[in-house]
Design an enzyme around this catalytic site. Structure first.
Site, PDB file in Angstrom:
ATOM      1  N   GLN A  20       0.848  -1.198   0.000  1.00  0.00           N
ATOM      2  CA  GLN A  20       0.000   0.000   0.000  1.00  0.00           C
ATOM      3  C   GLN A  20       0.885   1.250   0.000  1.00  0.00           C
ATOM      4  O   GLN A  20       1.774   1.399   0.844  1.00  0.00           O
ATOM      5  CB  GLN A  20      -0.903   0.009   1.237  1.00  0.00           C
ATOM      6  CG  GLN A  20      -1.879   1.181   1.242  1.00  0.00           C
ATOM      7  CD  GLN A  20      -2.817   1.150   2.452  1.00  0.00           C
ATOM      8  OE1 GLN A  20      -2.697   0.304   3.334  1.00  0.00           O
ATOM      9  NE2 GLN A  20      -3.756   2.079   2.488  1.00  0.00           N
ATOM     10  N   HIS A  22      -8.515  -1.811  -5.807  1.00  0.00           N
ATOM     11  CA  HIS A  22      -8.119  -1.836  -7.220  1.00  0.00           C
ATOM     12  C   HIS A  22      -9.068  -2.791  -7.935  1.00  0.00           C
ATOM     13  O   HIS A  22      -9.192  -3.963  -7.534  1.00  0.00           O
ATOM     14  CB  HIS A  22      -6.715  -2.394  -7.386  1.00  0.00           C
ATOM     15  CG  HIS A  22      -5.614  -1.560  -6.814  1.00  0.00           C
ATOM     16  ND1 HIS A  22      -4.788  -0.768  -7.586  1.00  0.00           N
ATOM     17  CD2 HIS A  22      -5.166  -1.419  -5.548  1.00  0.00           C
ATOM     18  CE1 HIS A  22      -3.884  -0.175  -6.816  1.00  0.00           C
ATOM     19  NE2 HIS A  22      -4.088  -0.563  -5.570  1.00  0.00           N
ATOM     20  N   HIS A  74      -8.409   1.867  -0.646  1.00  0.00           N
ATOM     21  CA  HIS A  74      -8.873   1.844  -2.032  1.00  0.00           C
ATOM     22  C   HIS A  74      -8.879   0.409  -2.527  1.00  0.00           C
ATOM     23  O   HIS A  74      -7.976  -0.364  -2.228  1.00  0.00           O
ATOM     24  CB  HIS A  74      -7.995   2.718  -2.935  1.00  0.00           C
ATOM     25  CG  HIS A  74      -6.524   2.490  -2.766  1.00  0.00           C
ATOM     26  ND1 HIS A  74      -5.817   3.009  -1.713  1.00  0.00           N
ATOM     27  CD2 HIS A  74      -5.641   1.773  -3.512  1.00  0.00           C
ATOM     28  CE1 HIS A  74      -4.547   2.640  -1.809  1.00  0.00           C
ATOM     29  NE2 HIS A  74      -4.407   1.872  -2.889  1.00  0.00           N
TER      30      HIS A  74
HETATM   31  P1  AMP Z   1      -1.472   1.234  -3.688  1.00  0.00           P
HETATM   32  O1  AMP Z   1      -0.050   1.072  -4.123  1.00  0.00           O
HETATM   33  O2  AMP Z   1      -2.233  -0.043  -3.530  1.00  0.00           O
HETATM   34  O3  AMP Z   1      -1.567   2.138  -2.456  1.00  0.00           O
HETATM   35  O4  AMP Z   1      -2.208   1.974  -4.877  1.00  0.00           O
HETATM   36  C1  AMP Z   1      -2.144   3.347  -5.093  1.00  0.00           C
HETATM   37  C2  AMP Z   1      -2.526   3.568  -6.531  1.00  0.00           C
HETATM   38  O5  AMP Z   1      -2.848   4.935  -6.713  1.00  0.00           O
HETATM   39  C3  AMP Z   1      -1.414   3.236  -7.536  1.00  0.00           C
HETATM   40  O6  AMP Z   1      -1.862   2.204  -8.404  1.00  0.00           O
HETATM   41  C4  AMP Z   1      -1.201   4.564  -8.267  1.00  0.00           C
HETATM   42  O7  AMP Z   1      -0.919   4.386  -9.630  1.00  0.00           O
HETATM   43  C5  AMP Z   1      -2.522   5.271  -8.029  1.00  0.00           C
HETATM   44  N1  AMP Z   1      -2.493   6.719  -8.112  1.00  0.00           N
HETATM   45  C6  AMP Z   1      -1.636   7.543  -7.472  1.00  0.00           C
HETATM   46  N2  AMP Z   1      -1.921   8.836  -7.769  1.00  0.00           N
HETATM   47  C7  AMP Z   1      -2.994   8.810  -8.609  1.00  0.00           C
HETATM   48  C8  AMP Z   1      -3.753   9.810  -9.292  1.00  0.00           C
HETATM   49  N3  AMP Z   1      -3.485  11.114  -9.152  1.00  0.00           N
HETATM   50  N4  AMP Z   1      -4.777   9.420 -10.078  1.00  0.00           N
HETATM   51  C9  AMP Z   1      -5.053   8.113 -10.240  1.00  0.00           C
HETATM   52  N5  AMP Z   1      -4.372   7.116  -9.627  1.00  0.00           N
HETATM   53  C10 AMP Z   1      -3.352   7.463  -8.833  1.00  0.00           C
END
Ligand code: AMP
Length: 113
Positions: A93, A101, A99
């Site tokens: 994370q 996915h 969130h």
């Molecule tokens: P995690 O690594 O599970 O915390 O996922 C965070 C996700 O947020 C990653 O897949 C990123 O690519 C995505 N993310 C970060 N900033 C943005 C943004 N501004 N718009 C859309 N997705 C984002």
């Protein structure tokens, strides 16, 4: 102004490709997609991770999953998909606002990395 990236997206302060919004949840396309369909589904209210939301508001946690499956149906993922909640450092994370996915549009492998 909130320092939380996803709270700022909920507030409309950072533009995203939004695919669904209700009073409770917002869904938008991931900025770095890992599959042909890669949508993040987040609660409007801030919870740090899956443990925090499921402990404090299990109904909202369930509604988050329901929203993810609704987006999957709307995106035409009848052949299957994956819903992932990375949790904590070992879970990978990187954004500390829970969130889900939603990944689809290709065959997934197991085990994940
Ligand atoms: P995690 O690594 O599970 O915390 O996922 C965070 C996700 O947020 C990653 O897949 C990123 O690519 C995505 N993310 C970060 N900033 C943005 C943004 N501004 N718009 C859309 N997705 C984002």
């Amino acid at each position: 102004m909130s320092q939380c990236l996803f709270c700022r997206i909920v507030a409309g302060e950072i533009p995203v490709d939004e695919v669904m919004r209700t009073d409770e949840v917002v869904a938008f396309r991931d900025i770095a997609p890992q599959a042909p369909v890669h949508v993040l589904v987040i609660p409007a209210k801030h919870y740090a991770d899956a443990l925090a939301i499921s402990s404090s508001d299990p109904q909202l946690a369930g509604n988050l999953i329901k929203a993810a499956t609704d987006v999957a149906t709307a995106e035409g993922l009848a052949g299957g998909y994956r819903i992932v909640l990375n949790t904590g450092a070992d879970g990978g994370q990187t954004v500390q606002h829970v969130h889900a996915h939603l990944l689809g549009g290709r065959a997934m492998k197991w085990p994940p990395g």
